[in-house]
Design a protein around this motif. Structure first.
Motif, PDB file in Angstrom:
ATOM      1  N   GLN A  26      46.625  52.229  48.851  1.00 53.86           N
ATOM      2  CA  GLN A  26      45.926  51.652  47.699  1.00 53.86           C
ATOM      3  C   GLN A  26      45.003  52.682  47.049  1.00 53.86           C
ATOM      4  O   GLN A  26      44.948  52.787  45.818  1.00 53.86           O
ATOM      5  N   ILE A  27      44.276  53.414  47.893  1.00 48.25           N
ATOM      6  CA  ILE A  27      43.358  54.419  47.361  1.00 48.25           C
ATOM      7  C   ILE A  27      44.139  55.528  46.663  1.00 48.25           C
ATOM      8  O   ILE A  27      43.749  56.008  45.593  1.00 48.25           O
ATOM      9  N   SER A  28      45.252  55.928  47.243  1.00 52.94           N
ATOM     10  CA  SER A  28      46.103  56.949  46.630  1.00 52.94           C
ATOM     11  C   SER A  28      46.643  56.465  45.282  1.00 52.94           C
ATOM     12  O   SER A  28      46.669  57.220  44.300  1.00 52.94           O
ATOM     13  N   TRP A  29      47.091  55.188  45.251  1.00 55.54           N
ATOM     14  CA  TRP A  29      47.595  54.626  43.994  1.00 55.54           C
ATOM     15  C   TRP A  29      46.507  54.608  42.938  1.00 55.54           C
ATOM     16  O   TRP A  29      46.729  55.001  41.786  1.00 55.54           O
ATOM     17  N   PHE A  30      45.310  54.149  43.310  1.00 55.44           N
ATOM     18  CA  PHE A  30      44.203  54.095  42.355  1.00 55.44           C
ATOM     19  C   PHE A  30      43.870  55.479  41.818  1.00 55.44           C
ATOM     20  O   PHE A  30      43.743  55.690  40.604  1.00 55.44           O
ATOM     21  N   THR A  31      43.750  56.454  42.729  1.00 56.34           N
ATOM     22  CA  THR A  31      43.365  57.805  42.324  1.00 56.34           C
ATOM     23  C   THR A  31      44.394  58.426  41.382  1.00 56.34           C
ATOM     24  O   THR A  31      44.045  58.967  40.330  1.00 56.34           O
ATOM     25  N   SER A  32      45.651  58.320  41.756  1.00 59.62           N
ATOM     26  CA  SER A  32      46.701  58.922  40.916  1.00 59.62           C
ATOM     27  C   SER A  32      46.805  58.196  39.574  1.00 59.62           C
ATOM     28  O   SER A  32      47.033  58.830  38.531  1.00 59.62           O
ATOM     29  N   THR A  33      46.621  56.878  39.580  1.00 59.72           N
ATOM     30  CA  THR A  33      46.683  56.115  38.332  1.00 59.72           C
ATOM     31  C   THR A  33      45.535  56.489  37.413  1.00 59.72           C
ATOM     32  O   THR A  33      45.727  56.730  36.208  1.00 59.72           O
ATOM     33  N   LEU A  85      36.200  55.552  43.813  1.00 59.17           N
ATOM     34  CA  LEU A  85      35.726  54.942  42.562  1.00 59.17           C
ATOM     35  C   LEU A  85      34.754  55.877  41.845  1.00 59.17           C
ATOM     36  O   LEU A  85      34.841  56.077  40.625  1.00 59.17           O
ATOM     37  N   ALA A  86      33.817  56.434  42.607  1.00 56.89           N
ATOM     38  CA  ALA A  86      32.822  57.326  42.013  1.00 56.89           C
ATOM     39  C   ALA A  86      33.477  58.596  41.466  1.00 56.89           C
ATOM     40  O   ALA A  86      33.141  59.060  40.373  1.00 56.89           O
ATOM     41  N   ASP A  87      34.404  59.162  42.214  1.00 61.28           N
ATOM     42  CA  ASP A  87      35.070  60.390  41.789  1.00 61.28           C
ATOM     43  C   ASP A  87      35.829  60.203  40.476  1.00 61.28           C
ATOM     44  O   ASP A  87      35.915  61.128  39.660  1.00 61.28           O
ATOM     45  N   GLU A  88      36.383  59.015  40.279  1.00 62.06           N
ATOM     46  CA  GLU A  88      37.187  58.771  39.078  1.00 62.06           C
ATOM     47  C   GLU A  88      36.378  58.149  37.943  1.00 62.06           C
ATOM     48  O   GLU A  88      36.947  57.741  36.927  1.00 62.06           O
ATOM     49  N   GLY A  89      35.065  58.059  38.117  1.00 64.30           N
ATOM     50  CA  GLY A  89      34.210  57.650  37.011  1.00 64.30           C
ATOM     51  C   GLY A  89      34.115  56.161  36.767  1.00 64.30           C
ATOM     52  O   GLY A  89      33.701  55.740  35.670  1.00 64.30           O
ATOM     53  N   VAL A  90      34.474  55.336  37.741  1.00 66.54           N
ATOM     54  CA  VAL A  90      34.299  53.889  37.579  1.00 66.54           C
ATOM     55  C   VAL A  90      32.798  53.588  37.580  1.00 66.54           C
ATOM     56  O   VAL A  90      32.063  54.034  38.472  1.00 66.54           O
ATOM     57  N   VAL A  91      32.337  52.825  36.580  1.00 63.05           N
ATOM     58  CA  VAL A  91      30.893  52.630  36.422  1.00 63.05           C
ATOM     59  C   VAL A  91      30.382  51.358  37.082  1.00 63.05           C
ATOM     60  O   VAL A  91      29.174  51.226  37.324  1.00 63.05           O
ATOM     61  N   ALA A  92      31.278  50.398  37.344  1.00 62.13           N
ATOM     62  CA  ALA A  92      30.832  49.147  37.974  1.00 62.13           C
ATOM     63  C   ALA A  92      31.990  48.519  38.724  1.00 62.13           C
ATOM     64  O   ALA A  92      33.132  48.565  38.275  1.00 62.13           O
ATOM     65  N   PHE A 148      35.173  49.151  59.122  1.00 62.52           N
ATOM     66  CA  PHE A 148      35.772  50.470  58.920  1.00 62.52           C
ATOM     67  C   PHE A 148      35.669  50.840  57.446  1.00 62.52           C
ATOM     68  O   PHE A 148      36.032  50.057  56.568  1.00 62.52           O
ATOM     69  N   ASN A 149      35.141  52.032  57.190  1.00 54.42           N
ATOM     70  CA  ASN A 149      34.996  52.499  55.813  1.00 54.42           C
ATOM     71  C   ASN A 149      36.149  53.442  55.481  1.00 54.42           C
ATOM     72  O   ASN A 149      36.228  54.553  56.006  1.00 54.42           O
ATOM     73  N   SER A 150      37.041  52.973  54.614  1.00 54.02           N
ATOM     74  CA  SER A 150      38.225  53.768  54.273  1.00 54.02           C
ATOM     75  C   SER A 150      37.986  54.720  53.108  1.00 54.02           C
ATOM     76  O   SER A 150      38.889  55.452  52.702  1.00 54.02           O
ATOM     77  N   GLY A 151      36.777  54.711  52.532  1.00 51.89           N
ATOM     78  CA  GLY A 151      36.425  55.700  51.519  1.00 51.89           C
ATOM     79  C   GLY A 151      36.725  55.302  50.080  1.00 51.89           C
ATOM     80  O   GLY A 151      36.766  56.171  49.208  1.00 51.89           O
ATOM     81  N   PHE A 152      36.890  54.008  49.823  1.00 53.86           N
ATOM     82  CA  PHE A 152      37.250  53.614  48.461  1.00 53.86           C
ATOM     83  C   PHE A 152      36.077  53.779  47.497  1.00 53.86           C
ATOM     84  O   PHE A 152      36.275  54.089  46.320  1.00 53.86           O
ATOM     85  N   TYR A 153      34.845  53.593  47.984  1.00 53.03           N
ATOM     86  CA  TYR A 153      33.698  53.785  47.097  1.00 53.03           C
ATOM     87  C   TYR A 153      33.694  55.211  46.539  1.00 53.03           C
ATOM     88  O   TYR A 153      33.470  55.429  45.343  1.00 53.03           O
ATOM     89  N   ASP A 154      33.921  56.169  47.394  1.00 55.17           N
ATOM     90  CA  ASP A 154      33.936  57.566  46.940  1.00 55.17           C
ATOM     91  C   ASP A 154      35.038  57.798  45.910  1.00 55.17           C
ATOM     92  O   ASP A 154      34.855  58.543  44.943  1.00 55.17           O
TER      93      ASP A 154
END
Length: 570
Positions: A396-403, A460-467, A452-458
């Protein structure tokens, strides 16, 4: 001799009882059905007409009773009309249908369906050449042998069953019978109601309502209503922790779903949102043995007002023994008018990983706002190591980042501020961090985020999501912001300092439904509103509250979270 006969008869009776018990245990009606069977949804059967309708009753105590008619002639609607609550008894609706080109001279087409104890023909004497025919369950069918009726608006082309005195059918062309089916011994059960469609569906109209493209208003604003944790049931439901008209006193007379939907109606009328985000736990799984009926109730007020909506799932939506799977629920939602919900890529874990592009004011074809929707699953897959709830997966994180990275080039062509938001159900671990700046609401209960923290917050922040908005913890309604943190991957400046990253804001919606808990000293149900201004690059958020006295539907906790396209520090 008499004793021997008596003993033999007793043994025989015991054997028959054992056989009946084994059949009862083996009967698929009394255990959780496999997904492939249980998720069968009513189909439209384009090009076919209904030629007959009936109900069959069967008992597990009688090994000779049948629960299914001849498969070559009849199709069974896969819903026990007792919702598996009948003691050793069930009832099933069967529909007979034929392709129009296969109709023979002797075939009749159903052109009318009623439910009641009296023959409808008595009141309609002289209106029809055909006679109303009685069927079990108080069903009356009017059948025509006229060839032209098979392709007319009179012909019944689809039949379904919904449950509950408050059931609604928002599908275009469908009509829900007001009188419930007259089932044997069903006084304490949820009422079953027939829904029928006459004539052919209108593909162009259906396609138009499903392909609604959301667009920012001419003044540059776009309003989102986030409805979290509605917890609807099959039937009216039972209120939990409801507050009455006298401020914080408990409510003595309360039906959960009607009160929840009344609240939603009032907010829709007062806020007039452009988009509604259903952020999970639309359904209280164990209290909704017919998921379809619960979902339809939530979609109905949105469809009635022609408001686009998009959904993700929570941990309760599919947890009931009779609940439809996430895939089946998404299938239902996808086919409803004004729904923007989608299952997402098959190679990404979960159901409901997708994004929405909100276009800039007409005639622009550029996206002004991107909204990412992600499935946060349910209970943890590893209770011993990480108790509690599941987490977003690497796929999911990979899909979000690449998208997000793939869309960035397109968004850069937009001359105004382009903003990115995200919605999930279960909060991220960062919602519970010490030192979090909390604004615009209260932190009233423990944050039940994954251990377990899978790192999705990071990500979101890396890709500029504001909220990012979530639900799950009903009486938390705050927005939280991490203090500025320099990412490990950030490059130092000439002074050896790393640039701090601020955001995204993390906001709870608050519980909206009276079928879910709301304790902790008295809590008024609420929903969250997000207003985006793409001209100013601004996002303002507040909540609407179902309350009492002069505070009815009060607007509270207003907070500016983004200004000039950037996250606003607290």
């Amino acid at each position: 001799m008499t004793r021997r006969i008596t003993r033999t008869l007793t043994q025989l009776a015991g054997l028959l009882t054992l056989i009946a018990l084994l059949l009862f245990l083996a009967d698929s009606r009394y255990r959780v059905l496999p997904t492939s069977i249980h998720d069968r949804l009513p189909s439209h059967h384009v090009g076919t007409v209904v030629t007959d309708i009936t109900i069959t009753y069967c008992s597990s105590a009688n090994p000779f009773s049948a629960c299914r008619l001849d498969n070559e002639k009849w199709q069974r609607v896969e819903k026990d009309l007792y919702l598996r609550s009948g003691w050793l008894q069930s009832a099933w609706l069967h529909v007979q249908r034929r392709k129009e080109e296969e109709l023979t001279v002797g075939d009749k087409v159903v052109v009318g369906v009623r439910v009641g104890r009296l023959d409808p023909g008595v009141a309609e004497k002289g209106q029809h050449d055909e006679k109303w025919e009685s069927r079990p369950g108080g069903i009356w069918v009017l059948r025509s042998s006229k060839r032209h009726d098979s392709d007319s608006e009179r012909a019944v082309t689809a039949v379904d069953v919904l449950f509950g005195a408050d059931a609604m059918d928002p599908r275009p062309g469908w009509k829900l019978a007001q009188t419930p089916l007259l089932l044997e011994g069903s006084k304490d059960l949820q009422v079953a109601r027939l829904s029928t469609r006459h004539g052919r569906p209108n593909p162009k109209a259906d396609e138009k309502s499903r392909d609604t493209q959301s667009r920012v208003r001419k003044d540059g604003t776009f309003k989102i209503l986030q409805v979290g944790d509605a917890h609807l049931s099959t039937g009216t439901g039972v209120c939990r922790d409801a507050i009455g008209p006298n401020k914080n006193e408990p409510s003595e007379h309360c039906e959960a779903d009607p009160r929840t939907l009344d609240f939603l109606d009032s907010v829709l009328d007062s806020e007039a949102p452009d988009l509604v985000i259903l952020s999970g736990d639309q359904v209280e799984g164990p209290s909704a043995p017919d998921t379809q009926s619960a979902l339809f109730k939530l979609a109905a007020p949105l469809i009635e007002r022609r408001i686009s909506y998009a959904a993700i799932f929570g941990n309760h939506d599919d947890e009931g023994a009779l609940s439809l799977s996430r895939s089946a629920q998404m299938g239902l939602l996808q086919n409803l008018p004004y729904s923007l919900s989608r299952p997402g890529p098959e190679n990404v874990e979960g159901v409901g990983n997708y994004y929405l592009e909100i276009l800039a004011p007409s005639p622009s074809t550029h996206s002004a706002l991107t909204i990412y929707m992600l499935d946060t699953h349910g209970l943890t897959p590893d209770e011993k190591k990480y108790e509690g709830y599941d987490w977003l997966k690497p796929s999911q994180i990979s899909w979000f980042t690449s998208t997000a990275q793939g869309l960035r080039k397109q968004h850069s062509k937009y001359s105004h501020f382009h903003l990115d938001m995200a919605f999930i159900h279960i909060p991220l671990p960062e919602y519970a961090e010490k030192g979090l700046v909390v604004k615009g609401g209260e932190w009233r209960e423990g944050v039940t985020a994954p251990k377990f923290n899978s790192g999705f917050y990071d990500a979101l922040a890396d890709e500029g999501v504001v909220a990012v908005g979530c639900g799950h913890d009903h009486v938390n309604d705050y927005c939280g912001l991490r203090p500025g943190i320099a990412p490990a991957t950030a490059s130092p400046n000439d002074h050896g300092e790393k640039k701090e990253r601020l955001g995204p804001w993390m906001c709870y919606a608050g519980g909206s439904g009276f079928g879910g808990y709301a304790g902790y000293g008295g809590y008024h149900r609420r929903v969250r509103v997000w207003e985006v201004d793409v001209n100013a690059g601004r996002i303002v958020t507040w909540k609407r509250v179902e309350c009492c006295g002069e505070d009815v539907h009060k607007r509270i906790g207003e907070l500016v979270v983004v200004e000039g396209g950037r996250v606003v520090g607290a």
